[in-house]
Design a protein around this motif. Sequence first.
Motif, PDB file in Angstrom:
ATOM      1  N   THR A  60       0.835  -1.207   0.000  1.00 34.65           N
ATOM      2  CA  THR A  60       0.000   0.000   0.000  1.00 34.65           C
ATOM      3  C   THR A  60       0.866   1.252   0.000  1.00 34.65           C
ATOM      4  OG1 THR A  60      -1.778  -1.154   1.183  1.00 34.65           O
ATOM      5  CG2 THR A  60      -1.758   1.259   1.291  1.00 34.65           C
ATOM      6  N   ALA A  61       1.948   1.224   0.780  1.00 33.87           N
ATOM      7  CA  ALA A  61       2.857   2.373   0.818  1.00 33.87           C
ATOM      8  C   ALA A  61       3.558   2.570  -0.521  1.00 33.87           C
ATOM      9  CB  ALA A  61       3.887   2.175   1.927  1.00 33.87           C
ATOM     10  N   VAL A  62       3.943   1.484  -1.155  1.00 27.59           N
ATOM     11  CA  VAL A  62       4.593   1.572  -2.464  1.00 27.59           C
ATOM     12  C   VAL A  62       3.635   2.158  -3.497  1.00 27.59           C
ATOM     13  CG1 VAL A  62       5.498   0.188  -4.380  1.00 27.59           C
ATOM     14  CG2 VAL A  62       6.285  -0.248  -2.038  1.00 27.59           C
ATOM     15  N   GLU A  63       2.399   1.691  -3.484  1.00 24.95           N
ATOM     16  CA  GLU A  63       1.418   2.211  -4.446  1.00 24.95           C
ATOM     17  C   GLU A  63       1.166   3.699  -4.210  1.00 24.95           C
ATOM     18  OE1 GLU A  63       0.165   0.752  -7.119  1.00 24.95           O
ATOM     19  OE2 GLU A  63       1.509  -0.904  -6.614  1.00 24.95           O
ATOM     20  N   ALA A  64       1.217   4.129  -2.961  1.00 23.02           N
ATOM     21  CA  ALA A  64       1.012   5.550  -2.663  1.00 23.02           C
ATOM     22  C   ALA A  64       2.121   6.392  -3.279  1.00 23.02           C
ATOM     23  CB  ALA A  64       0.970   5.752  -1.153  1.00 23.02           C
ATOM     24  N   VAL A  65       3.357   5.891  -3.269  1.00 18.79           N
ATOM     25  CA  VAL A  65       4.469   6.617  -3.887  1.00 18.79           C
ATOM     26  C   VAL A  65       4.257   6.715  -5.388  1.00 18.79           C
ATOM     27  CG1 VAL A  65       6.945   6.555  -4.360  1.00 18.79           C
ATOM     28  CG2 VAL A  65       6.112   6.046  -2.071  1.00 18.79           C
TER      29      VAL A  65
ATOM     30  N   SER B 218       1.419   6.606  -6.985  1.00 16.86           N
ATOM     31  CA  SER B 218       0.291   7.510  -7.261  1.00 16.86           C
ATOM     32  C   SER B 218       0.718   8.964  -7.173  1.00 16.86           C
ATOM     33  CB  SER B 218      -0.843   7.236  -6.265  1.00 16.86           C
ATOM     34  OG  SER B 218      -1.349   5.935  -6.423  1.00 16.86           O
ATOM     35  N   ALA B 219       1.610   9.252  -6.231  1.00 14.82           N
ATOM     36  CA  ALA B 219       2.060  10.632  -6.046  1.00 14.82           C
ATOM     37  C   ALA B 219       2.884  11.130  -7.225  1.00 14.82           C
ATOM     38  CB  ALA B 219       2.885  10.742  -4.767  1.00 14.82           C
ATOM     39  N   HIS B 220       3.473  10.222  -8.002  1.00 16.49           N
ATOM     40  CA  HIS B 220       4.318  10.619  -9.128  1.00 16.49           C
ATOM     41  C   HIS B 220       3.574  10.617 -10.464  1.00 16.49           C
ATOM     42  CE1 HIS B 220       7.579  10.085  -6.265  1.00 16.49           C
ATOM     43  NE2 HIS B 220       8.397  10.661  -7.119  1.00 16.49           N
ATOM     44  N   GLY B 221       2.297  10.248 -10.446  1.00 12.18           N
ATOM     45  CA  GLY B 221       1.531  10.266 -11.686  1.00 12.18           C
ATOM     46  C   GLY B 221       2.064   9.255 -12.691  1.00 12.18           C
ATOM     47  N   ASP B 222       2.333   9.720 -13.910  1.00 13.54           N
ATOM     48  CA  ASP B 222       2.821   8.825 -14.959  1.00 13.54           C
ATOM     49  C   ASP B 222       4.319   8.556 -14.851  1.00 13.54           C
ATOM     50  OD1 ASP B 222       0.285   8.693 -16.012  1.00 13.54           O
ATOM     51  OD2 ASP B 222       0.599  10.405 -17.351  1.00 13.54           O
ATOM     52  N   ALA B 223       5.046   9.387 -14.144  1.00 14.32           N
ATOM     53  CA  ALA B 223       6.490   9.211 -14.038  1.00 14.32           C
ATOM     54  C   ALA B 223       6.820   8.189 -12.949  1.00 14.32           C
ATOM     55  CB  ALA B 223       7.154  10.551 -13.709  1.00 14.32           C
ATOM     56  N   ALA B 224       7.892   7.456 -13.152  1.00 17.04           N
ATOM     57  CA  ALA B 224       8.324   6.466 -12.167  1.00 17.04           C
ATOM     58  C   ALA B 224       9.064   7.163 -11.032  1.00 17.04           C
ATOM     59  CB  ALA B 224       9.225   5.425 -12.823  1.00 17.04           C
ATOM     60  N   PRO B 225       8.795   6.801  -9.810  1.00 16.30           N
ATOM     61  CA  PRO B 225       9.536   7.388  -8.682  1.00 16.30           C
ATOM     62  C   PRO B 225      10.957   6.843  -8.620  1.00 16.30           C
ATOM     63  CG  PRO B 225       8.056   5.689  -7.890  1.00 16.30           C
ATOM     64  CD  PRO B 225       7.769   5.848  -9.357  1.00 16.30           C
ATOM     65  N   ALA B 226      11.782   7.436  -7.795  1.00 17.86           N
ATOM     66  CA  ALA B 226      13.155   6.966  -7.617  1.00 17.86           C
ATOM     67  C   ALA B 226      13.155   5.610  -6.933  1.00 17.86           C
ATOM     68  CB  ALA B 226      13.960   7.974  -6.787  1.00 17.86           C
ATOM     69  N   PHE B 227      14.143   4.803  -7.281  1.00 13.04           N
ATOM     70  CA  PHE B 227      14.258   3.471  -6.695  1.00 13.04           C
ATOM     71  C   PHE B 227      14.336   3.542  -5.166  1.00 13.04           C
ATOM     72  CE2 PHE B 227      17.279   0.344  -4.940  1.00 13.04           C
ATOM     73  CZ  PHE B 227      16.541  -0.813  -5.132  1.00 13.04           C
ATOM     74  N   SER B 228      15.172   4.455  -4.648  1.00 14.12           N
ATOM     75  CA  SER B 228      15.351   4.543  -3.203  1.00 14.12           C
ATOM     76  C   SER B 228      14.057   4.959  -2.511  1.00 14.12           C
ATOM     77  CB  SER B 228      16.468   5.531  -2.863  1.00 14.12           C
ATOM     78  OG  SER B 228      16.168   6.814  -3.371  1.00 14.12           O
ATOM     79  N   ASP B 229      13.254   5.821  -3.170  1.00  8.12           N
ATOM     80  CA  ASP B 229      11.981   6.233  -2.573  1.00  8.12           C
ATOM     81  C   ASP B 229      11.033   5.041  -2.422  1.00  8.12           C
ATOM     82  OD1 ASP B 229      12.887   8.811  -2.453  1.00  8.12           O
ATOM     83  OD2 ASP B 229      11.767   9.524  -4.194  1.00  8.12           O
ATOM     84  N   VAL B 230      11.020   4.192  -3.429  1.00 11.12           N
ATOM     85  CA  VAL B 230      10.126   3.035  -3.389  1.00 11.12           C
ATOM     86  C   VAL B 230      10.593   2.032  -2.338  1.00 11.12           C
ATOM     87  CG1 VAL B 230       9.156   1.130  -4.723  1.00 11.12           C
ATOM     88  CG2 VAL B 230       9.470   3.356  -5.788  1.00 11.12           C
ATOM     89  N   MET B 231      11.907   1.823  -2.237  1.00 10.42           N
ATOM     90  CA  MET B 231      12.422   0.901  -1.221  1.00 10.42           C
ATOM     91  C   MET B 231      12.110   1.417   0.185  1.00 10.42           C
ATOM     92  SD  MET B 231      13.659  -1.980  -2.149  1.00 10.42           S
ATOM     93  CE  MET B 231      14.157  -2.324  -0.462  1.00 10.42           C
ATOM     94  N   HIS B 232      12.310   2.715   0.401  1.00 16.32           N
ATOM     95  CA  HIS B 232      12.004   3.274   1.715  1.00 16.32           C
ATOM     96  C   HIS B 232      10.505   3.194   2.011  1.00 16.32           C
ATOM     97  CE1 HIS B 232      16.082   5.134   1.605  1.00 16.32           C
ATOM     98  NE2 HIS B 232      15.979   4.945   2.903  1.00 16.32           N
ATOM     99  N   ALA B 233       9.675   3.381   0.997  1.00 13.75           N
ATOM    100  CA  ALA B 233       8.229   3.264   1.197  1.00 13.75           C
ATOM    101  C   ALA B 233       7.848   1.835   1.553  1.00 13.75           C
ATOM    102  CB  ALA B 233       7.499   3.711  -0.069  1.00 13.75           C
ATOM    103  N   MET B 234       8.463   0.872   0.898  1.00 12.27           N
ATOM    104  CA  MET B 234       8.183  -0.534   1.194  1.00 12.27           C
ATOM    105  C   MET B 234       8.545  -0.868   2.637  1.00 12.27           C
ATOM    106  SD  MET B 234       9.632  -3.858  -0.862  1.00 12.27           S
ATOM    107  CE  MET B 234       9.007  -5.516  -0.550  1.00 12.27           C
ATOM    108  N   ALA B 235       9.725  -0.391   3.060  1.00  8.12           N
ATOM    109  CA  ALA B 235      10.166  -0.653   4.432  1.00  8.12           C
ATOM    110  C   ALA B 235       9.283   0.072   5.443  1.00  8.12           C
ATOM    111  CB  ALA B 235      11.617  -0.227   4.598  1.00  8.12           C
TER     112      ALA B 235
END
Length: 540
Positions: free
Chosen positions: A51-56, A58-75
């Motif tokens: 759920t946290a990963v999907e929120a990241v 969604s916040a970026h729209g069509d662009a992919a978020p940074a890898f580190s942002d997604v890992m931190h969101a997952m954790a």
Amino acid sequence: MLDAASVRVWCSLALQALGSTRAEIDAINVFPVPDGDTGTNLYLTVESAGTAVEAVWSAHGDAAPAFSDVMHAMAHGALLGARGNSGTILAQLLRGMAAVPAGPETAGGPWLREALVRAAAAAREAVAHPVEGTMLTVAAGAASAAAAVDGDATLPVARAAHAGARTALEATPGQLAALARAGVVDAGGSGLVTVLGALVDALEGDASRLRLAPVARPPARTPVVAAAVAGADPHMTEGGPAYEVIYLLDAGDAAVATLRERLDGLGDSLVISGGDGLWRVHVHVDDPGAAIEAGGEAGRPHRIQVTHFCGEPPAPEAVRDGRAVVLVVPGQGLADLCAEAGASTVVAPAGQLPASGEIAAAIGATGANEVILLPNDPALRHAAAVAVEQARTAGRQVALIPTRAAVQGLAALAVHEPERRFDEDVVAMTSAAGATRHAELLVARERSWTTAGICERGDILGLIEGDVAVIGQDVAATAQDVLDRMLAAGGELVTLVVGPTAPEGLAEGLQAHVRRSRLAVDTVVYEGGQEGACLLIGVE
């Protein structure tokens, strides 16, 4: 290479894999407590991570978020939603991985090797007393196998980690007697193998395509538990504590270090994961209130979960019709006064707060089906809440009025009328308590900073509503100053509760002062018998 998209797919595949195998993992859950929920706990933890990963995303729209942002969101998501012993450890594993620096877009084999090693070490540090043959052993096996792989490619490292985890898992029955008796592998380790298998699947697939469409269920990558799974006794117990307590905690590193020591003395299966001010606390105890109170002293516990899982829950108590009031008071004099008014009490001398079990026992001893609890101390908020929940499971209707001082409890008790409807009585008592300002006089034990300035050892401190308002050298003069400040805002009744350390004639002098300065204000005096504060003051 691992990128934000593949981490997203990893979450999705891990959730699907755990969803299809959680019943099997639940069935082999025999250590540390055979409560049959390890698979479910891991599933819910990964669900929160996803759920946290999907929120990241969604916040970026069509662009992919940074890898580190997604890992931190997952954790972070795993930490927020961690359930049980296994979920708390998985959250720490993911936090260990996220702590390894990576490029903004992708991470390769060297990053994954270091991340898995860091994850295994972080998880082991989070557990107070690591035991071999558990999820920690499987994490170490994955890290060791990954570290032995050379090259920049990520997939070979992930495959090696998964294979190493499986090998370590298959060896767990030979390391842990509870597993050997049941003929099963470790449940938490089985879940971790499943999560690592999902990582391999995410790297083998077309991540750019999978993240845009529903992901098909991955091939099964669960361990071989064989027919021995059927031999697991779901009621087997190692004779451990009766409750599992889990909560999030806002606290600093130093406070958490102290909390570890305290909780370690209260129970077992202690795991504290997290960092940077936010922690997930997990412990098995016989007194859940004490574990929650310890968290309250360390910081701010929230999202508190208390589960009874060892043997049968306590038998329901005999409940009769009627209404009772239970107060926590700091001295025997106050207890006698409350008893004269028909109330029950728990006497808690200064610095000796009662645990939730003691409060719950006092509620149960009333025998009444309607109970009003007055804790009279903000430090008891968590213990009181747990006691109320325990009493409600016994079929009682219990109201908790969050009184912060004994004088507020006395004010509430004075308007108590058992003939009224329960909710009306609670409202009237709550109103009376809320309309009572409270103060106390203490002797400073050491030099320190206060809201009223610097105090020296031996100074008299006048606290109003919990904050130091007056610093003096004479008890009577300081008490008079405190009273004047409180009555400046108005008042009809002053309550003075005198302790055994109060100087002789203190109450009489204050009564005379009130008569001279406030003709319309009445004063009542009680011998409270409380330690610590020589005087308690209430103004209604």
